[in-house]
Design a protein around this motif. Structure first.
Motif, mmCIF file in Angstrom:
data_model
loop_
_atom_site.group_PDB
_atom_site.id
_atom_site.type_symbol
_atom_site.label_atom_id
_atom_site.label_comp_id
_atom_site.label_asym_id
_atom_site.label_seq_id
_atom_site.Cartn_x
_atom_site.Cartn_y
_atom_site.Cartn_z
ATOM 1 N N ARG A 118 0.836 -1.191 0.000
ATOM 2 C CA ARG A 118 0.000 0.000 0.000
ATOM 3 C C ARG A 118 0.878 1.250 0.000
ATOM 4 N N PRO A 119 0.437 2.340 -0.634
ATOM 5 C CA PRO A 119 1.242 3.567 -0.681
ATOM 6 C C PRO A 119 1.451 4.165 0.714
ATOM 7 N N VAL A 120 2.674 4.524 0.986
ATOM 8 C CA VAL A 120 3.030 5.074 2.295
ATOM 9 C C VAL A 120 3.953 6.267 2.107
ATOM 10 N N TRP A 121 3.684 7.331 2.842
ATOM 11 C CA TRP A 121 4.647 8.414 3.009
ATOM 12 C C TRP A 121 5.144 8.322 4.460
ATOM 13 N N ALA A 122 6.387 7.944 4.615
ATOM 14 C CA ALA A 122 6.955 7.727 5.942
ATOM 15 C C ALA A 122 7.778 8.934 6.356
ATOM 16 N N LEU A 123 7.495 9.457 7.549
ATOM 17 C CA LEU A 123 8.214 10.614 8.084
ATOM 18 C C LEU A 123 9.430 10.111 8.852
ATOM 19 N N ILE A 124 10.605 10.465 8.372
ATOM 20 C CA ILE A 124 11.854 9.920 8.898
ATOM 21 C C ILE A 124 12.630 11.018 9.620
ATOM 22 N N PRO A 125 13.009 10.789 10.884
ATOM 23 C CA PRO A 125 13.759 11.820 11.623
ATOM 24 C C PRO A 125 15.134 12.060 11.022
ATOM 25 N N TYR A 126 15.717 13.180 11.396
ATOM 26 C CA TYR A 126 17.021 13.590 10.855
ATOM 27 C C TYR A 126 18.056 12.482 10.999
ATOM 28 N N ALA A 127 18.127 11.869 12.179
ATOM 29 C CA ALA A 127 19.003 10.712 12.387
ATOM 30 C C ALA A 127 18.135 9.470 12.234
ATOM 31 N N PRO A 128 18.160 8.846 11.077
ATOM 32 C CA PRO A 128 17.191 7.783 10.808
ATOM 33 C C PRO A 128 17.586 6.451 11.428
ATOM 34 N N ASP A 129 16.605 5.578 11.554
ATOM 35 C CA ASP A 129 16.894 4.202 11.909
ATOM 36 C C ASP A 129 17.707 3.585 10.769
ATOM 37 N N TRP A 130 18.542 2.597 11.109
ATOM 38 C CA TRP A 130 19.501 2.050 10.137
ATOM 39 C C TRP A 130 18.848 1.616 8.829
ATOM 40 N N ARG A 131 17.626 1.101 8.888
ATOM 41 C CA ARG A 131 17.003 0.480 7.699
ATOM 42 C C ARG A 131 16.685 1.492 6.600
ATOM 43 N N TRP A 132 16.577 2.769 6.954
ATOM 44 C CA TRP A 132 16.191 3.771 5.962
ATOM 45 C C TRP A 132 17.396 4.419 5.287
ATOM 46 N N GLY A 133 18.601 4.080 5.706
ATOM 47 C CA GLY A 133 19.782 4.641 5.069
ATOM 48 C C GLY A 133 19.949 6.127 5.346
ATOM 49 N N LEU A 134 20.942 6.703 4.696
ATOM 50 C CA LEU A 134 21.305 8.089 4.965
ATOM 51 C C LEU A 134 20.677 9.101 4.023
#
Length: 607
Positions: free
Chosen positions: A546-562
Motif C-alpha cells: 500500500r502507498p506510504v509516506w513515511a516521516l523519517i527523523p534527521y538521524a534515521p533508523d539504520w534500515r532507511w539509510g542516509l
C-alpha cells in the motif's frame, strides 16, 4: 654438626603497643600511610595478640593499595577475635576491591552476624549485590539496614539502585530524592536520580538533576557522561557532545564516554567520525580481554555500518548484541548457517526485535524457501494472525509457546546476513484477510475523495520516540486540505489526542476497531495513502504494497539509510526526511504541497 639454639620471639611489650597504635592513627589521619603502616607494624610486634593493631595495619595497607597484604592482616585480626565485625567488614572491602564478589559478600554477612546494626556493612553488601545483578537481594539488605538507620542516605541511594535494577523506576526516584534531601552534597545520588528520571521520560528534569550532580563533582567522568546522556536523550545533542568531549579530556580512555560520544555523533549524522571511534574501541582490545563496553561498541558499530548500507560488515559486528545487557541469548537447537541445502527442514526464526522489525524480516521467508526450507516464525501474539498469512511462511509460533526441539533455529536479525539479496522486488508479501477487508470497506467507504490514513506517534518507551513521534497539532496544514478524507490509525494512549486537540470532525478515529495487526492490515487495504511516522504501521502497509509516506527523523533508523526518498525494503514506501533535527514543520509543509496545490488549501475540508 654444630648445635644452634632456636630463636625465640621477642617478649611482648604490651605497654608500648597503645602508643604505637596512637602514633599510627595520627599518621594515617595526616595521610602519611607508609609511616602509619610502620607504626601499626610496631604495635603488632609489641602485642601480637592485639586484634586492633592487625586490623589498623590492614586498613592502611589497603590505602596503600596493598590489598593482599591487607587481607593477611584482617584475617589475623579475625583469628584473634572471631567476632570482630569491623575486621570482617574491612576484609570484605579488600575482597571487593580485588573483584572477589562472593568472598566480599561472605565477609559483609559475617560482620552483620556480629553487629546487625552495622549500616556500612548493609550498604556495601547491597552495593555489591546490585553490581552483580542481584537486585532483589540488594533491596532486602537495604530494607534491613534502613530498619536500623532509617535516614542513611547511602542506603536510600542503594535502595534506589535496587529498584532501578528491577525496573521499578518510580520507586527508585522516590529513594534517590530521600537520599539527596538527607545529603545535599551527594553527587552520586543526584546522578542516579537523573538516570531514573530519564527512564520515566522526565527528560528536562533529568537534565537539571544531572547538571546539579556535575556541579558537585565537576571532574568525575561518570557523572559527566551521565549528564551528557541526559542531554542527548533530551535532543540537546550539541551540548551532549561537548560534555562527552570534556569527559574524555579528563580520561581519554573512558569507554563509556567514547561510546556515548560516538552515539551522539550518529544523531548529528557524523557517521564516519562515529565509526572511527567505534573501530578504535573494538580494534584496541585483544581477543579474550573484551569487556561489556567492547560488545556495545561492536553492536553500535554494526548499526552504523548498516545505516551506510554495508550490510555484510554491519551484521558481523551486530552479532555482538548478545553480549550486551539489552539482549539475552537463547538456548536453541542447531543454528542455521549460510549456504546449506535445507532439504525440507523447518527453520525456526526466533523473535528478538520490535513489531515492525518482525513484519520487515518476514520477507526473508522467501530466501528460506528458495533454499528448500520451511519457514516457521516465532512472533508476538498481536502479529500472529497477520504473519500466518504472509507469503512463504509455513507456520507461526506465538511467543511463549514451546519451540520445536528439532530443526534449525536462527535469530530473526541474522536473516539479513544470509538473505540480504532478497530485498528488492518481493513486495507485497503479506495480504489482508479478505473477510476483514470487506468489513473495513464499509467503515472506510469510497466518497470520491482520497482516503488518507494518519499515524503520528510511536510507542512512548521506544528509545528514539522523542525524535520520531510528532504532535498531532503539527498536522493541521494537512487536515485543513479539501478533497481528502482523513482517518486515524493511531492506537494506544495517543489515540486520545484527537479529542484533546478538538479535531474529531477533521480526523475519523478508527482505533476502537484496530484490535490487532490483522485488523490494521484490513483497514490499510482500504486506505489510498498512509502518512505515518516510523512505526510498525509503515512496515505493515509496505508489506501489503500500500502507498506510504513515511516521516523519517534527521538521524534515521539504520534500515532507511542516509539519503534518498526510496527504500530497498518496500517499493510502495516514500521517505520524507527531516532536513534538520526536530524540524517536522518543513516536512509537513512539503507533504501538504505534494498533496494539493495552493488553491486547495483555502478553508477546511467539507464532509
Amino acid at each position: 654438626m654444630p648445635v644452634t639454639t632456636p630463636l625465640e620471639p621477642p617478649p611482648a611489650n604490651t605497654d608500648a603497643a597503645p602508643e604505637a597504635n596512637e602514633r599510627g592513627a595520627a599518621l594515617a589521619h595526616q595521610g602519611r600511610f607508609r609511616e602509619a603502616a610502620a607504626a601499626f607494624d610496631e604495635a603488632c610486634d609489641f602485642d601480637p595478640e592485639n586484634a586492633d593493631g592487625f586490623s589498623n595495619l590492614g586498613v592502611v595497607l589497603r590505602r596503600l593499595n596493598d590489598l593482599n597484604g591487607a587481607i593477611v592482616q584482617f584475617e589475623e585480626a579475625i583469628r584473634l577475635r572471631p567476632e570482630f565485625a569491623e575486621a570482617h567488614y574491612n576484609l570484605g572491602n579488600a575482597y571487593s576491591a580485588l573483584g572477589e564478589s562472593t568472598l566480599a559478600a561472605e565477609r559483609y554477612r559475617a560482620a552483620l552476624t556480629y553487629r546487625s546494626d552495622y549500616a556500612e556493612a548493609w550498604n556495601n553488601l547491597a552495593r555489591l549485590l546490585n553490581e552483580t545483578g542481584h537486585h532483589a537481594e540488594a533491596l532486602e539488605a537495604c530494607t534491613e539496614g534502613l530498619r536500623h538507620t532509617p535516614d542513611n542516605p547511602n542506603l536510600h541511594n542503594n535502595t534506589g539502585n535496587a529498584y532501578q535494577g528491577l525496573g521499578r523506576y518510580g520507586e527508585a526516584v522516590r529513594e534517590y530524592k530521600i537520599a539527596v534531601e538527607a545529603a545535599p552534597g551527594m553527587s552520586e545520588a543526584y546522578s542516579n536520580l537523573g538516570l531514573a528520571l530519564k527512564e520515566t521520560g522526565h527528560l528536562e528534569a533529568a537534565v537539571q538533576v544531572h547538571k546539579k550532580a556535575m556541579e558537585l563533582s565537576p571532574t568525575d567522568v561518570g557523572t559527566l557522561t551521565n549528564y551528557g546522556s541526559a542531554l542527548q536523550a533530551a535532543a540537546e545533542t550539541e551540548s551532549a557532545i561537548a560534555i562527552f568531549e570534556r569527559a574524555l579530556s579528563l580520561d581519554p580512555d573512558s569507554m563509556a564516554a567514547k561510546i556515548n560520544l560516538a552515539t551522539a555523533l550518529m544523531d548529528q549524522l557524523e557517521v564516519n567520525r562515529a565509526i572511527e571511534i567505534f573501530e578504535g574501541i573494538v580494534d584496541g582490545v585483544a581477543l579474550g580481554d573484551e569487556l561489556p563496553e567492547h560488545a556495545l561498541a561492536h553492536k553500535n558499530l554494526g548499526l552504523s555500518l548498516l545505516l551506510k548500507g554495508e550490510y555484510e560488515a554491519g551484521i558481523r559486528h551486530y552479532a555482538w548484541r548478545w553480549e550486551t545487557p539489552d539482549f539475552t541469548p537463547r538456548e536453541t537447537a542447531l543454528p542455521l548457517r549460510g549456504g546449506e541445502d535445507l532439504n525440507g527442514e523447518e527453520v525456526v526464526v526466533l523473535n528478538e526485535q520490535g513489531l515492525g522489525d518482525t513484519v520487515q524480516f518476514t520477507r526473508f521467508a522467501q530466501g528460506i524457501v528458495a533454499r528448500g526450507g520451511r519457514p516457521v516464525f516465532e512472533v508476538p501474539q498481536s502479529l500472529a494472525p497477520l504473519i500466518v498469512q504472509a507469503d512463504n511462511v509455513h507456520r507461526v509460533i506465538r511467543e511463549g509457546e514451546a519451540l520445536p526441539e528439532t530443526g534449525l533455529h536462527i535469530p530473526m536479525f541474522d536473516l539479513l546476513g544470509i538473505f540480504a539479496g532478497h530485498l528488492r522486488g518481493n513486495a507485497p508479501y503479506i495480504v489482508a484477510d479478505p473477510d476483514k477487508a470487506e468489513r473495513w470497506s464499509d467503515r472506510i467507504p469510497e466518497t470520491g475523495r482520497k482516503r488518507i490514513g494518519l499515524v503520528w506517534a510511536g510507542r512512548p518507551t521506544h528509545r528514539n520516540d522523542r525524535n520520531r513521534s510528532v504532535n498531532l497539532e503539527a498536522f493541521l496544514p494537512l487536515l485543513r486540505l479539501t478533497d481528502f478524507d482523513f482517518y486515524s490509525l493511531q492506537v494506544g494512549d495517543h489515540a486520545a489526542d484527537i479529542e484533546e486537540a478538538g479535531l474529531s470532525s477533521d480526523l475519523i478515529d478508527l482505533s476502537p476497531r484496530l484490535t490487532g495487526f490483522s485488523e490494521t492490515a484490513a483497514a490499510l487495504s482500504q486506505i489510498d495513502l498512509l502518512i505515518s511516522v516510523d512505526t510498525a504501521a509503515v512496515h505493515v502497509a509496505g508489506a501489503l504494497g500500500r502507498p506510504v509516506w513515511a516521516l523519517i527523523p534527521y538521524a534515521p533508523d539504520w534500515r532507511w539509510g542516509l539519503e534518498g526518498d526510496a527504500t530497498a525494503w518496500y517499493q510502495s514506501v516514500q521517505l520524507w526526511r527531516q532536513p534538520e533535527p526536530q524540524d517536522w514543520k518543513s516536512v509537513i509543509a512539503r507533504l501538504s504541497d505534494a498533496l494539493a496545490p495552493p488553491e486547495k488549501k483555502k478553508g477546511r475540508r467539507k464532509s
